[in-house]
Design an enzyme around this catalytic site. Sequence first.
Site, PDB file in Angstrom:
ATOM      1  N   GLY A 869      43.164  34.171  36.953  1.00 47.21           N
ATOM      2  CA  GLY A 869      43.265  34.119  38.415  1.00 47.21           C
ATOM      3  C   GLY A 869      43.410  35.204  39.254  1.00 47.21           C
ATOM      4  O   GLY A 869      42.878  35.190  40.467  1.00 47.21           O
ATOM      5  N   GLU A 870      44.175  36.040  38.839  1.00 47.24           N
ATOM      6  CA  GLU A 870      44.897  37.288  39.492  1.00 47.24           C
ATOM      7  C   GLU A 870      43.983  38.413  39.334  1.00 47.24           C
ATOM      8  O   GLU A 870      43.580  39.242  40.169  1.00 47.24           O
ATOM      9  CB  GLU A 870      46.404  37.601  39.376  1.00 47.24           C
ATOM     10  CG  GLU A 870      46.939  36.484  38.925  1.00 47.24           C
ATOM     11  CD  GLU A 870      47.640  35.482  40.202  1.00 47.24           C
ATOM     12  OE1 GLU A 870      47.606  35.939  41.328  1.00 47.24           O
ATOM     13  OE2 GLU A 870      47.659  34.289  39.780  1.00 47.24           O
ATOM     14  N   GLY A 871      43.618  38.648  38.104  1.00 43.51           N
ATOM     15  CA  GLY A 871      42.876  39.861  37.900  1.00 43.51           C
ATOM     16  C   GLY A 871      41.631  40.283  38.618  1.00 43.51           C
ATOM     17  O   GLY A 871      41.657  41.459  39.333  1.00 43.51           O
TER      18      GLY A 871
END
Length: 910
Positions: A869-871
């Site tokens: 989700g963050e990458g």
Amino acid sequence: MIRRILNVNGFEKMVTVDPGASLASVLRENLFLTGTKVGCGKGECGACSVIMNGKLIRSCIVKMEKVPDNAVIITIEGIGTPQNLHPLQHAWIKYNGAQCGFCAPGFIVSAKALLDENANPSRKEVRDWFQKNHNACRCTGYKPLVDATMDAAKVMRGEMKVKDLAFKMPKDGKIWNTNYYPRPSALGKVTGTVRYGADMILGMPKDTLHLALVQAEVSHAKILSINTSKAEKMPGVFKVLTHKDVKGKNRISGLITFPTNKGDGWDRPILCDEKIYQYGDVVGIVCADTEENARAAAKAVELKLEELPSYMSAPAAMAPGAIEIHPGTPNVYFTVPIKKGDETAPIMAKAPFVVEDEFYTQRQPHMPIEPDVGLAYFNEAGVLFIHSKSTAIFFHYAMILEGIGIAPDKLIIANNEAVGGMFGYKLSPTMEAYLGVAAMATGRPVALKYDWFQQQTYTGKRSPWWLKVKLAADKKGKLMALESDWTVDHGPYSEFGDLLTIHGAENICGCYSVPNIRGEGRTVCTNHAWGSAFRAFGAPQSEFATEVLMDELAEKIGMDPFELRYVNVLKPGDTTPTGCPPDVYALPGLLDMMRPLYKEAVKKAKKESTPNIKRGVGIACGEYNCAMEGTDTSEAWIEITKEGAIAYTSWEDPGQGGDMGTLATAHEGLRPLGIKPENIKLVMNDMSRVPNSGPAGASRAQLMIGQAIKNACDQLVAAMKKPDGSFLTYDEMVKKNIPLKYVGSFTTQGTFPNIVEDMQGNPYVAQQWAVFMAEVEIDVKTGDTKVIKMTYCGDHGVIGNKLSVDGQVYGGLAQGIGLALSEDFEDIKKHSTMTGAGFPFINEIPDDLEIHYQQTPRANGPFGAAGCGEGPLTSPHAAIINGIYNACGVRITKLPAYPEKVLKGLKAKK
Ligand code: FES
Ligand code: FES
């Protein structure tokens, strides 16, 4: 009242309505066609799109008096049904066009109107159509929506079969690590049949009270008095609540507050009693028979305030003479050092190459299309249920329990049936406590909807950071030392602010081997919007500074910025800024994957640049954790049934794919039993029915909840295994009295960094890694930047469901473009609308989004998976900013790169 005969989806309907009512409200509330969604309510987002007399319209801004008699109206319900999907709906499912799905009905209706006019549109024509008709999506990066429209058009022209859009089950029955398996929630989203919060409210009992908040319109003040007497007499008003009606402590718990934090984490009032700390702070709740009556009465509450100086930025709140926003707690309430290796000053003094610069990252707004919404009621056992968009139902239980003053066994938090996007802001409770207070004070079911203005002005935002970073390198470009200083404007409320600040220590130069580091970060209380989680929490700020400074260093050394990164990315034997080895050394491989693409792009940019339109290429590396620092834990249950199995998790799903993650992981775990995916039922996100799997944040869910699911599956499979290797049937299990339901759990054993001394430690069991490339063009006359292509090479471990991971990447890249070029929430009035805040519409996002994966199996992840989700939002904006410099020589260090800033830089160069 006016009477209208309408032909809606082929049926004649008579409505008697207020002439000023919107068509959207009449479709939803009078005709119960809730597939038509209302997002902005102001004609900006297209969620409410319907076709009227052959023309696409935004029904939220069409008043009933303008709707002609006998108007022929088509809504999403008239396009296809779950049993008989339109090709557009099939294609939307195939391409994961409905992540949160809140925009999907509007887009599909819009695409239908386009294909009615033009059966064979080009991709550009599709994009221009969505742009012209204001169809906004915050999740998908738009490309999948164009792909879906193009395929549906082919089907409608007879060039493709509907069955070509369907998933083909591989022979081995495996869905884990396949390219495409449709998400279980997709069907309800593309047909408009799944219920979001506002749809659920329409189905509430007749005695439901509708709530409106009494909110401050100043940013800092003392409350002298609150007079509710006029409001109490307004039509339909049942009660007006103030802090006196709150049964508990009347504060939200910050939950995790570090011991060195000078505050106690109880700084956020539920209903303000003494002070206003920011614009929109809530001093009262009007409970009335309708939303309109409640909102009208909220305006009649009289507030006497004594305004105080407002500190709208960290430097202002830190300036000498600034008063304490929370008396007794300094405005700088948390500091954290980082110390790795030797003292850096002597190294800086002697190093062949030293660069330093100052950076600012803005207050990025999350801008989901669905505004915040929730409801609450007591069940027959006297338990208070609160439904909301929460992405952390068990956290929110703990954060509001004492504040609202309810017994621990009398509160349940659950998600709305579907959640329309959140991107992190719902890691903080927004309206849960108001709903709880109102239900408790009135004893009646209650419902609360924010409008888009409230969504924007009174939910948390990505915290702005001010950073000073200095790097030293040897003659070959190898980093020798880093000095860093970062200041976090966290608004008035401290929840998760210290946690955010330590990310500066972890993420500044998080991709690189730097042997010697000295630095300090601090969290500052201000009167601007409170800081909440936003995808990649702390990384886009830290990595923006790192990645732009790496380009500055490359220039100083005379090296290609790509090769400078290659020299310095973490390789076996290297340690992260917190002094530990990363989970895997993924970046050299990702750079190798990107290198030929980069070379090609650089050549192309040179060739295609003109004196007026300069083209350039920018590179950035990114990293982020997958799980929370130190010890993280998760639980999931698996139950065998006659039909198949049930997976129970609290994997909150605001669109990222919690449904698919639960299904794909459980299916893989149960594969020895041969259960088909369609026979695995999901029970999710309601504390009364599921275990505590932890929040769906920090890219932890696939890793942590996935491992807990796998653990439960392993136990079940072992319990069913017969000595000959075959398996007991469900009936045999029942007959032998063998348990049918298994509790799976997973706990990580990271070392929380030493936040007092040096931030050294080994906090994460898994990370995600990425390399971004942006190809941009700058109009030198206007300073306008256009991103023409983004390329992403990412390592998220073994991919469970490619469709979902692609979706996260597309969406992250689009939000990164907004972060680089247009998005901000600085000016409370100007930035309170989607367009005002720089929401990227389709023509701001390139059609050319290219994704590559390196799937390094993770030892700690289920079947090798990590998180994703963050990458994709760690540093795409840095690649764009580096691309601008590469194109035209203007270095932007303070975001966003509005055209006027680029233009100013161009003029300064001349
Ligand atoms: S355009 Fe109608 S809800 Fe946004
Ligand atoms: S899928 Fe478009 S807004 Fe969420």
